[in-house]
Design a protein around this motif. Structure first.
Motif, mmCIF file in Angstrom:
data_model
loop_
_atom_site.group_PDB
_atom_site.id
_atom_site.type_symbol
_atom_site.label_atom_id
_atom_site.label_comp_id
_atom_site.label_asym_id
_atom_site.label_seq_id
_atom_site.Cartn_x
_atom_site.Cartn_y
_atom_site.Cartn_z
ATOM 1 N N TRP A 38 0.724 -1.427 0.086
ATOM 2 C CA TRP A 38 0.175 -0.116 0.135
ATOM 3 C C TRP A 38 0.868 1.195 0.031
ATOM 4 C CZ3 TRP A 38 0.466 3.414 4.120
ATOM 5 C CH2 TRP A 38 1.208 2.990 5.469
ATOM 6 N N TRP A 39 2.145 1.179 0.191
ATOM 7 C CA TRP A 39 2.825 2.429 0.302
ATOM 8 C C TRP A 39 2.935 3.195 -0.892
ATOM 9 C CZ3 TRP A 39 4.257 5.539 3.842
ATOM 10 C CH2 TRP A 39 5.332 6.616 3.401
ATOM 11 N N GLY A 40 2.681 4.616 -0.829
ATOM 12 C CA GLY A 40 2.877 5.482 -2.197
ATOM 13 C C GLY A 40 1.399 5.849 -2.627
ATOM 14 N N PRO A 41 1.635 6.807 -3.013
ATOM 15 C CA PRO A 41 0.258 7.482 -3.870
ATOM 16 C C PRO A 41 -0.215 6.601 -4.735
ATOM 17 C CG PRO A 41 2.182 9.214 -3.936
ATOM 18 C CD PRO A 41 2.745 7.937 -3.743
ATOM 19 N N THR A 45 4.348 2.045 -6.838
ATOM 20 C CA THR A 45 4.269 0.699 -6.239
ATOM 21 C C THR A 45 5.641 0.732 -5.089
ATOM 22 O OG1 THR A 45 6.135 0.177 -7.864
ATOM 23 C CG2 THR A 45 3.585 -0.233 -8.336
ATOM 24 N N CYS A 46 5.377 0.126 -4.376
ATOM 25 C CA CYS A 46 6.762 0.098 -3.561
ATOM 26 C C CYS A 46 7.377 -1.364 -3.650
ATOM 27 C CB CYS A 46 6.002 0.100 -2.011
ATOM 28 S SG CYS A 46 7.449 -0.258 -0.923
ATOM 29 N N PRO A 47 8.834 -1.154 -4.537
ATOM 30 C CA PRO A 47 9.223 -2.282 -4.877
ATOM 31 C C PRO A 47 10.248 -2.901 -3.570
ATOM 32 C CG PRO A 47 10.054 -0.332 -5.987
ATOM 33 C CD PRO A 47 8.949 0.077 -5.048
ATOM 34 N N TYR A 48 10.629 -2.010 -2.626
ATOM 35 C CA TYR A 48 11.720 -2.355 -1.522
ATOM 36 C C TYR A 48 11.009 -2.076 -0.501
ATOM 37 C CZ TYR A 48 16.062 -2.933 0.642
ATOM 38 O OH TYR A 48 16.888 -3.229 1.630
ATOM 39 N N CYS A 49 11.346 -2.767 0.683
ATOM 40 C CA CYS A 49 10.998 -2.120 2.096
ATOM 41 C C CYS A 49 11.836 -3.120 3.002
ATOM 42 C CB CYS A 49 9.472 -2.272 2.447
ATOM 43 S SG CYS A 49 9.274 -1.858 4.209
ATOM 44 N N GLU A 50 12.593 -2.409 4.146
ATOM 45 C CA GLU A 50 13.441 -3.160 5.147
ATOM 46 C C GLU A 50 12.958 -2.285 6.381
ATOM 47 O OE1 GLU A 50 17.880 -2.066 5.497
ATOM 48 O OE2 GLU A 50 17.267 -3.425 3.809
ATOM 49 N N MET A 51 12.776 -3.116 7.285
ATOM 50 C CA MET A 51 12.590 -2.380 8.848
ATOM 51 C C MET A 51 13.312 -3.220 9.721
ATOM 52 S SD MET A 51 8.344 -1.616 8.610
ATOM 53 C CE MET A 51 7.438 -0.940 7.427
ATOM 54 N N ASP A 52 13.701 -2.588 10.582
ATOM 55 C CA ASP A 52 14.519 -3.194 11.936
ATOM 56 C C ASP A 52 13.700 -2.451 13.099
ATOM 57 O OD1 ASP A 52 15.772 -4.042 13.801
ATOM 58 O OD2 ASP A 52 17.764 -2.833 13.673
ATOM 59 N N ARG A 64 7.940 3.901 -6.371
ATOM 60 C CA ARG A 64 8.133 4.072 -7.502
ATOM 61 C C ARG A 64 7.081 4.762 -8.694
ATOM 62 N NH1 ARG A 64 10.153 -1.348 -9.748
ATOM 63 N NH2 ARG A 64 12.183 -0.823 -9.256
ATOM 64 N N SER A 65 7.147 5.814 -9.197
ATOM 65 C CA SER A 65 6.101 6.707 -9.748
ATOM 66 C C SER A 65 5.704 5.675 -11.015
ATOM 67 C CB SER A 65 6.798 7.758 -10.165
ATOM 68 O OG SER A 65 7.543 7.610 -11.346
ATOM 69 N N PRO A 66 4.885 5.983 -11.545
ATOM 70 C CA PRO A 66 4.088 5.208 -12.825
ATOM 71 C C PRO A 66 5.340 5.472 -13.932
ATOM 72 C CG PRO A 66 2.318 6.428 -11.931
ATOM 73 C CD PRO A 66 3.713 6.631 -11.070
ATOM 74 N N GLU A 67 6.003 6.141 -14.038
ATOM 75 C CA GLU A 67 7.092 6.610 -14.887
ATOM 76 C C GLU A 67 8.226 5.865 -14.874
ATOM 77 O OE1 GLU A 67 3.941 9.189 -14.926
ATOM 78 O OE2 GLU A 67 5.481 9.494 -13.351
ATOM 79 N N GLY A 68 8.327 5.420 -13.389
ATOM 80 C CA GLY A 68 9.614 4.686 -13.192
ATOM 81 C C GLY A 68 10.638 5.223 -12.344
ATOM 82 N N LYS A 69 10.287 6.696 -12.001
ATOM 83 C CA LYS A 69 11.162 7.224 -11.098
ATOM 84 C C LYS A 69 11.058 6.822 -9.704
ATOM 85 C CE LYS A 69 12.807 11.607 -9.639
ATOM 86 N NZ LYS A 69 13.014 13.129 -9.644
ATOM 87 N N GLU A 70 12.212 6.386 -9.154
ATOM 88 C CA GLU A 70 11.956 6.113 -7.701
ATOM 89 C C GLU A 70 12.500 7.056 -6.725
ATOM 90 O OE1 GLU A 70 14.751 2.589 -7.609
ATOM 91 O OE2 GLU A 70 13.192 1.311 -8.784
ATOM 92 N N TYR A 71 11.944 7.084 -5.598
ATOM 93 C CA TYR A 71 11.920 8.042 -4.296
ATOM 94 C C TYR A 71 12.297 7.090 -3.190
ATOM 95 C CZ TYR A 71 9.497 11.227 -7.328
ATOM 96 O OH TYR A 71 9.259 12.154 -8.355
ATOM 97 N N TRP A 72 13.261 7.179 -2.254
ATOM 98 C CA TRP A 72 13.747 6.509 -1.420
ATOM 99 C C TRP A 72 13.426 7.186 -0.086
ATOM 100 C CZ3 TRP A 72 15.507 1.316 -1.469
ATOM 101 C CH2 TRP A 72 15.572 0.887 -2.894
ATOM 102 N N GLY A 73 13.212 6.417 0.953
ATOM 103 C CA GLY A 73 12.792 7.297 2.291
ATOM 104 C C GLY A 73 13.569 6.271 3.463
ATOM 105 N N THR A 74 14.086 7.020 4.551
ATOM 106 C CA THR A 74 14.554 6.243 5.452
ATOM 107 C C THR A 74 14.208 7.072 6.866
ATOM 108 O OG1 THR A 74 16.638 5.139 6.351
ATOM 109 C CG2 THR A 74 16.855 7.545 5.505
ATOM 110 N N GLY A 75 14.421 6.587 8.138
ATOM 111 C CA GLY A 75 14.171 6.888 9.099
ATOM 112 C C GLY A 75 14.421 6.060 10.425
ATOM 113 N N VAL A 76 14.395 6.600 11.582
ATOM 114 C CA VAL A 76 14.728 5.684 12.628
ATOM 115 C C VAL A 76 13.353 5.718 13.605
ATOM 116 C CG1 VAL A 76 15.970 5.800 15.030
ATOM 117 C CG2 VAL A 76 17.005 6.394 12.816
ATOM 118 N N PHE A 77 13.139 4.267 14.121
ATOM 119 C CA PHE A 77 11.920 4.177 15.110
ATOM 120 C C PHE A 77 12.291 4.929 16.407
ATOM 121 C CE2 PHE A 77 11.371 0.663 11.870
ATOM 122 C CZ PHE A 77 10.125 1.062 11.560
#
Length: 162
Positions: A38-41, A45-52, A64-77
């Motif tokens: 479900w992640w993303g507008p 699509t969300c092709p990658y996700c890892e969580m610790d 990943r946008s419909p055009e194929g552009k990828e936006y990565w996000g990170t953070g700390v719990f």
């Protein structure tokens, strides 16, 4: 703390009622396999996700946008109260998980390097009331765009909970 108005920073506040038990809505946020559904507008699509999933643990995801552009996000719990509350920092990232400024993706330099997301989960008559607060956003169209992105993601989340 409410950061809206502080140095022109805004927050996005969204409450949604999901027709699903709280454990399942929590799982959608904390299980990478479910999160990727479900992640993303809309149309992303969300092709990658890892969580610790521990306090001080990091996450890294990609949309990943419909055009194929990828936006990565990170953070700390920062805070994890199972089935009740999830607090984590939110930064744009490169594919290696290093925090980068929003300008890396051609977005406004007004985005801080780190924002904060708080998600709470409550039982409500057999359903789950989920509240999202995303603080530290720049004022203006960025905040509106962020609100729209979250709303579209939550539409997708509702579908995965069926």
């Amino acid at each position: 703390s409410n950061m809206a108005g502080e140095r022109g920073k805004q927050e996005v506040f969204i409450t949604r009622l999901f027709d699903a038990p709280r454990q399942l809505v929590w799982q959608a946020w904390t299980d990478p396999e479910h999160f990727m559904l479900w992640w993303g507008p809309k149309d992303y699509t969300c092709p990658y996700c890892e969580m610790d999933l521990r306090v001080g643990g990091k996450y890294l995801n990609c949309m990943r946008s419909p055009e194929g552009k990828e936006y990565w996000g990170t953070g700390v719990f920062r805070e994890i109260v199972p089935f009740e509350r999830l607090v984590f920092t939110d930064s744009f990232a490169d594919e290696q998980g290093n925090a980068v400024p929003a300008t890396y993706y051609g977005m406004s330099p007004d985005f801080p390097l780190e924002m904060l997301v708080t998600v709470t989960f409550e039982d409500e008559a057999g359903k789950t009331k989920m509240t999202l607060r995303h603080t530290g956003l720049p004022a203006g169209p960025e905040t509106e765009g962020t609100h729209e992105g979250w709303s579209e993601s939550f539409d997708k989340l509702a579908e995965t909970l069926k």
